[in-house]
Design a protein around this motif. Structure first.
Motif, PDB file in Angstrom:
ATOM      1  N   LEU A   1       0.973  -0.820   0.160  1.00 43.21           N
ATOM      2  CA  LEU A   1       0.407   0.215  -0.258  1.00 43.21           C
ATOM      3  C   LEU A   1       0.812   1.386   0.144  1.00 43.21           C
ATOM      4  O   LEU A   1       1.670   1.424   0.408  1.00 43.21           O
ATOM      5  N   ASN A   2       0.880   2.303  -1.507  1.00 40.81           N
ATOM      6  CA  ASN A   2       1.315   2.819  -1.101  1.00 40.81           C
ATOM      7  C   ASN A   2       0.388   4.778  -0.449  1.00 40.81           C
ATOM      8  O   ASN A   2      -0.745   4.666  -0.471  1.00 40.81           O
ATOM      9  N   SER A   3       1.600   5.592  -0.518  1.00 37.11           N
ATOM     10  CA  SER A   3       1.142   6.740   0.037  1.00 37.11           C
ATOM     11  C   SER A   3       0.092   7.318  -1.386  1.00 37.11           C
ATOM     12  O   SER A   3       0.199   6.704  -2.114  1.00 37.11           O
ATOM     13  N   PRO A   4      -0.869   7.970  -0.645  1.00 38.45           N
ATOM     14  CA  PRO A   4      -1.929   8.839  -2.035  1.00 38.45           C
ATOM     15  C   PRO A   4      -0.339   9.890  -2.950  1.00 38.45           C
ATOM     16  O   PRO A   4       0.356  10.489  -1.797  1.00 38.45           O
ATOM     17  N   ASP A   5      -1.417  10.421  -3.514  1.00 41.55           N
ATOM     18  CA  ASP A   5      -0.558  11.660  -4.262  1.00 41.55           C
ATOM     19  C   ASP A   5      -0.807  12.634  -2.998  1.00 41.55           C
ATOM     20  O   ASP A   5      -2.176  12.715  -2.714  1.00 41.55           O
ATOM     21  N   THR A   6       0.062  13.319  -3.252  1.00 42.36           N
ATOM     22  CA  THR A   6      -0.256  14.635  -2.427  1.00 42.36           C
ATOM     23  C   THR A   6       0.641  15.666  -2.550  1.00 42.36           C
ATOM     24  O   THR A   6       0.974  15.681  -3.479  1.00 42.36           O
ATOM     25  N   PRO A   7       0.809  16.908  -2.252  1.00 41.28           N
ATOM     26  CA  PRO A   7       1.893  18.069  -2.318  1.00 41.28           C
ATOM     27  C   PRO A   7       3.068  17.546  -2.662  1.00 41.28           C
ATOM     28  O   PRO A   7       4.299  18.377  -2.840  1.00 41.28           O
ATOM     29  N   LEU A   8       3.747  16.956  -2.107  1.00 42.43           N
ATOM     30  CA  LEU A   8       5.058  16.034  -1.904  1.00 42.43           C
ATOM     31  C   LEU A   8       5.050  14.831  -3.619  1.00 42.43           C
ATOM     32  O   LEU A   8       6.640  15.563  -3.739  1.00 42.43           O
ATOM     33  N   PHE A   9       4.564  14.586  -2.876  1.00 41.99           N
ATOM     34  CA  PHE A   9       4.030  13.054  -3.580  1.00 41.99           C
ATOM     35  C   PHE A   9       3.805  12.726  -4.996  1.00 41.99           C
ATOM     36  O   PHE A   9       2.570  12.759  -4.871  1.00 41.99           O
ATOM     37  N   ASP A  10       3.728  13.072  -6.214  1.00 43.38           N
ATOM     38  CA  ASP A  10       3.695  12.199  -7.662  1.00 43.38           C
ATOM     39  C   ASP A  10       4.054  10.771  -8.034  1.00 43.38           C
ATOM     40  O   ASP A  10       5.148  10.828  -7.990  1.00 43.38           O
ATOM     41  N   LYS A  11       3.207   9.531  -7.984  1.00 44.47           N
ATOM     42  CA  LYS A  11       3.007   8.751  -7.555  1.00 44.47           C
ATOM     43  C   LYS A  11       4.261   8.015  -9.460  1.00 44.47           C
ATOM     44  O   LYS A  11       4.927   7.713  -9.629  1.00 44.47           O
ATOM     45  N   GLY A  12       3.349   9.006 -10.202  1.00 41.40           N
ATOM     46  CA  GLY A  12       4.122   8.702 -11.753  1.00 41.40           C
ATOM     47  C   GLY A  12       5.369   9.299 -11.697  1.00 41.40           C
ATOM     48  O   GLY A  12       5.844   8.837 -12.985  1.00 41.40           O
ATOM     49  N   ARG A  13       5.690  10.517 -11.461  1.00 48.14           N
ATOM     50  CA  ARG A  13       7.014  11.068 -11.766  1.00 48.14           C
ATOM     51  C   ARG A  13       7.822  10.922 -10.789  1.00 48.14           C
ATOM     52  O   ARG A  13       9.488  11.365 -10.798  1.00 48.14           O
ATOM     53  N   THR A  14       8.129   9.500  -9.278  1.00 47.40           N
ATOM     54  CA  THR A  14       8.723   9.478  -8.400  1.00 47.40           C
ATOM     55  C   THR A  14       9.124   7.847  -8.874  1.00 47.40           C
ATOM     56  O   THR A  14       8.141   6.634  -9.143  1.00 47.40           O
ATOM     57  N   LEU A  15      10.449   7.836  -8.688  1.00 48.65           N
ATOM     58  CA  LEU A  15      10.953   6.797  -8.183  1.00 48.65           C
ATOM     59  C   LEU A  15      11.684   6.165  -7.263  1.00 48.65           C
ATOM     60  O   LEU A  15      12.794   7.227  -6.960  1.00 48.65           O
ATOM     61  N   TYR A  16      11.500   4.966  -6.910  1.00 51.06           N
ATOM     62  CA  TYR A  16      12.184   4.761  -5.299  1.00 51.06           C
ATOM     63  C   TYR A  16      13.764   3.773  -5.585  1.00 51.06           C
ATOM     64  O   TYR A  16      14.218   3.865  -6.194  1.00 51.06           O
TER      65      TYR A  16
ATOM     66  N   ARG B   1      12.865  10.919 -16.199  1.00 48.97           N
ATOM     67  CA  ARG B   1      14.042  10.400 -15.340  1.00 48.97           C
ATOM     68  C   ARG B   1      15.148   9.520 -15.244  1.00 48.97           C
ATOM     69  O   ARG B   1      16.329   9.951 -15.108  1.00 48.97           O
ATOM     70  N   LEU B   2      14.850   8.067 -15.570  1.00 51.36           N
ATOM     71  CA  LEU B   2      15.923   7.562 -16.314  1.00 51.36           C
ATOM     72  C   LEU B   2      16.766   8.027 -17.163  1.00 51.36           C
ATOM     73  O   LEU B   2      17.872   7.478 -16.544  1.00 51.36           O
ATOM     74  N   TRP B   3      16.333   8.877 -17.388  1.00 51.53           N
ATOM     75  CA  TRP B   3      17.059   9.201 -19.296  1.00 51.53           C
ATOM     76  C   TRP B   3      18.098  10.188 -18.700  1.00 51.53           C
ATOM     77  O   TRP B   3      18.861  10.335 -19.575  1.00 51.53           O
ATOM     78  N   ARG B   4      17.716  10.412 -17.772  1.00 49.00           N
ATOM     79  CA  ARG B   4      18.967  12.137 -17.366  1.00 49.00           C
ATOM     80  C   ARG B   4      19.931  11.155 -16.394  1.00 49.00           C
ATOM     81  O   ARG B   4      21.029  11.693 -16.163  1.00 49.00           O
ATOM     82  N   LEU B   5      19.684   9.717 -15.994  1.00 51.35           N
ATOM     83  CA  LEU B   5      20.648   9.242 -15.136  1.00 51.35           C
ATOM     84  C   LEU B   5      21.485   8.377 -16.632  1.00 51.35           C
ATOM     85  O   LEU B   5      22.990   8.095 -15.887  1.00 51.35           O
ATOM     86  N   GLY B   6      21.445   7.748 -17.326  1.00 47.38           N
ATOM     87  CA  GLY B   6      21.956   7.031 -18.594  1.00 47.38           C
ATOM     88  C   GLY B   6      21.622   6.724 -19.534  1.00 47.38           C
ATOM     89  O   GLY B   6      19.995   7.487 -19.687  1.00 47.38           O
ATOM     90  N   GLU B   7      22.205   6.774 -20.812  1.00 47.28           N
ATOM     91  CA  GLU B   7      21.163   6.642 -22.200  1.00 47.28           C
ATOM     92  C   GLU B   7      20.255   4.928 -22.342  1.00 47.28           C
ATOM     93  O   GLU B   7      19.335   5.041 -22.792  1.00 47.28           O
ATOM     94  N   ASN B   8      20.344   4.161 -21.300  1.00 44.84           N
ATOM     95  CA  ASN B   8      19.989   3.276 -21.623  1.00 44.84           C
ATOM     96  C   ASN B   8      19.651   2.315 -20.502  1.00 44.84           C
ATOM     97  O   ASN B   8      20.691   1.039 -19.905  1.00 44.84           O
ATOM     98  N   PRO B   9      18.347   2.864 -19.697  1.00 42.75           N
ATOM     99  CA  PRO B   9      18.457   1.934 -19.169  1.00 42.75           C
ATOM    100  C   PRO B   9      18.141   0.797 -18.805  1.00 42.75           C
ATOM    101  O   PRO B   9      17.569   0.067 -20.346  1.00 42.75           O
ATOM    102  N   ILE B  10      17.970  -0.534 -17.677  1.00 45.49           N
ATOM    103  CA  ILE B  10      18.185  -2.031 -17.893  1.00 45.49           C
ATOM    104  C   ILE B  10      16.677  -2.722 -17.181  1.00 45.49           C
ATOM    105  O   ILE B  10      16.878  -1.708 -16.113  1.00 45.49           O
ATOM    106  N   LEU B  11      15.956  -2.933 -18.123  1.00 46.33           N
ATOM    107  CA  LEU B  11      15.001  -3.375 -16.992  1.00 46.33           C
ATOM    108  C   LEU B  11      15.393  -4.294 -16.849  1.00 46.33           C
ATOM    109  O   LEU B  11      15.221  -5.525 -17.624  1.00 46.33           O
TER     110      LEU B  11
END
Length: 619
Positions: free
Chosen positions: A227-242, A292-302
């Motif tokens: 269970l994750n926190s809901p979206d809040t003024p601090l937290f946007d689940k679709g733009r956040t990576l753990y 956000r991933l592409w800011r860290l590297g050209e080819n993120p590995i899934l």
């Protein structure tokens, strides 16, 4: 958010670039500048310079260049506005709010960071207390050590509707609701109550390391599992990576970023020494997370789970990425053993087990091709047309014109090679031609002394087996020369079967290395044929010896493939020229026969020269 040039100039003037960069790399004074080994690429001799007077850094090795803001966005993957805020905080500047509503939102969010930090500390206290025993046992069973517990700040939410509310009441009920820690039911008569109850708590941090949300795992039976926190003024689940705050610096050293499915996978990899892993928060990867991933590297590995659900998630990510890929923006994929996740893999085989897979990620184009070509059996013209349409539909979604054209060319070339009828295989003993004036087939006799020697000695069969040995060692050669390999004159049924397995592997899976090829052959039932051939001692070509330069070996391998593949055409043309000469007896037919005979003998001499050369090299 729009910031004035005057504010940004003032921010840069108040920031000491050498002090900022010196926190990440060791700087050495060089006159009026500073020097260091570049943090953006691996090097032993310093080529990275920092100039405080001019306010920029520059690397003469990789071309990295920018100011203080650019350094934070490139080195840590921070969004522009977050980099500005961090520098402004350090310089004692207030970032101007664009309008009163945005200012109010910023102030509201700022007050919630303290609430989330207090909640993280409170959950940690509960984990260490009497009620946290079951959670501690679970963590122990998962093999997490004390360092991991402290590093990721594990906590526990008691199975109560009001303990967190009571413990943090001094922050105010409204802020606890705004931060997602309490649920406020509809209706004034109902009191807010704790959102997380009876769960192992995992703090979620932003790129600056501040707690902005929580993930709670149920202990025992119950749904949802996480269970994750809901979206809040601090937290946007679709733009956040753990774990993005820690993975950013780690990715600069490793030159890669790894995407796994969940919190525990990230933590397991970190404990194994792989700190550049992140995870989406219970949803498919979004465009915002990909950026956000592409800011860290050209080819993120899934690196998703090896089950069907994990592979579907990987495909969804591939399709979502297609419209946004570019010359330096793509994805790589690794497929875990069936039924295993990254946590299982590193617990069973340690870091080395995962590193072996990470060395050869599958390119995005290969993953897309493999999915579509195995979706339905390609047994009819309609199914083949369907494959072509699906491939072109995917290509049409790619936004970058150059990349779109490359994908179209690559996929259509593979489609053509897969669906094009293979040429009949020529063999010295089985190549029959129809006799003149007769309805029965007769074997064609060798048409030159060189060809007769070849047929008697079995050189063609031995050379064919040697080529297969070379392809097993250098499978990267196969895709570019598939048509010639399909035409190789292989007289032995087992050799022809192995050749077809190699071609199928290249057509379905794309680029190959030895490890991937071995896995594919094992699945197709051809591994025993390959192993038997590897152990065979035959002709001494450069590509069958382990001590030969790989570049030369591949060059010789292609030369032999082309020579063997040309054999059927030469023999057919020579037979036709001989027949014309018998019927017509003119000078033109004689010259054509002699030209083809010379070409056929030259092919034999070329093969013999390569063998003799390599035999001499072995002595």
């Amino acid at each position: 958010m729009s910031l004035s040039p005057q504010f940004l100039d003032e921010l840069r003037a108040r920031t000491s670039l050498s002090v900022l960069i010196g926190r990440h790399v060791k700087l050495l004074r060089a006159g009026r500048e500073w020097k260091a080994c570049c943090p953006f690429h691996q090097e032993k001799t310093p080529s990275f310079t920092v100039n405080d007077e001019k306010g920029f850094y520059h690397c003469f090795g990789c071309g990295a260049h920018g100011d203080a803001i650019r350094f934070l966005t490139d080195s840590r993957g921070l969004p522009f506005i977050d980099a500005v805020k961090e520098l402004a905080d350090a310089a004692g500047l207030a970032v101007p709010a664009p309008d009163p509503a945005a200012q109010q939102k910023a102030e509201r969010a700022a007050s919630l960071y303290d609430v989330m930090e207090a909640a993280a500390a409170w959950f940690q206290e509960q984990l260490a207390g009497v009620e946290g025993g079951a959670a501690r046992d679970y963590l122990k069973q998962r093999g997490l050590d004390e360092r991991a517990l402290g590093r990721f700040r594990f906590g526990f939410a008691p199975d109560s509707r009001g303990k967190l509310k009571a413990g943090l009441k001094h922050h105010g009920i409204e802020k606890l609701v705004d931060s997602g820690l309490l649920i406020a039911p509809e209706g004034e008569e109902r009191e807010p109550y704790d959102r997380f109850r009876g769960r192992l708590m995992i703090p979620i941090r932003d790129q600056r390391g501040r707690v902005i949300a929580f993930g709670g795992r149920i202990l025992g039976a119950g749904e949802p599992k996480y269970l994750n926190s809901p979206d809040t003024p601090l937290f946007d689940k679709g733009r956040t990576l753990y774990n993005l705050d820690r993975a950013g610096p780690a990715s600069r050293d490793s030159r890669r970023v790894i995407v796994v499915e969940g919190y525990m996978d990230v933590i397991a990899l970190d404990q194994a020494g792989i700190g550049e892993a992140v995870a989406p928060l219970g949803t498919a990867l979004t465009e915002g997370q990909l950026e956000r991933l592409w800011r860290l590297g050209e080819n993120p590995i899934l690196c998703f789970d090896g089950d069907a659900a994990g592979q579907k998630a990987a495909l969804r990510a591939a399709l979502r990425a297609l419209p946004h890929i570019g010359p330096a923006r793509s994805l790589g994929f690794i497929t875990l053993p069936a039924g295993q996740d990254p946590d299982d893999l590193v617990r069973a085989g340690g870091r080395a087990a995962l590193e072996a897979l990470l060395e050869h990620p599958e390119p995005l184009v290969d993953r897309l091709w493999r999915h579509e070509v195995t979706a339905v059996p390609l047994t009819t013209p309609e199914s083949k047309a369907g494959l072509k349409k699906r491939l072109l539909d995917h290509v049409a979604t790619i936004g970058n014109g150059d990349v779109r054209e490359q994908y179209r060319h690559e996929l259509m070339e593979r489609f053509g090679a897969l669906t094009r009828p293979r040429r009949a295989v020529w063999t010295p003993r089985q190549d029959w031609q129809k006799g003149k004036g007769s309805n029965r087939f007769q074997p064609r006799q060798p048409t030159s002394e060189g060809a007769r020697t070849v047929g008697q000695s079995g050189l063609w069969a031995q050379t064919g087996r040697a080529v297969l040995q070379g392809l097993l060692r250098f499978p990267a050669v196969i895709p570019a020369h598939a048509e010639a390999i399909a035409a190789l004159p292989l007289s032995e049924r087992s050799a022809a079967r192995l050749r077809d397995s190699l071609l199928d592997a290249a057509m379905i899976h794309g680029a190959l290395d030895q490890e991937r090829l071995n896995t594919i052959l094992a699945h197709s039932g051809a591994a025993s044929l390959a192993e038997k051939l590897r152990l065979e001692r035959g002709l001494a070509f450069s590509f069958t010896r382990r001590d030969t330069d790989s570049e030369r070996a591949c060059r010789d391998l292609v030369l032999v493939i082309d020579t063997l593949a040309a054999g059927p055409g030469l023999d057919a043309a020579l037979a036709a020229a001989t027949a014309r000469l018998k019927e017509q007896g003119d000078e033109a037919a004689f010259q054509e026969q002699q030209r083809l005979r010379t070409a056929r003998d030259e092919a034999d001499r070329q093969l013999a020269a390569l063998i003799e050369s390599d035999a001499a090299a072995r002595e």
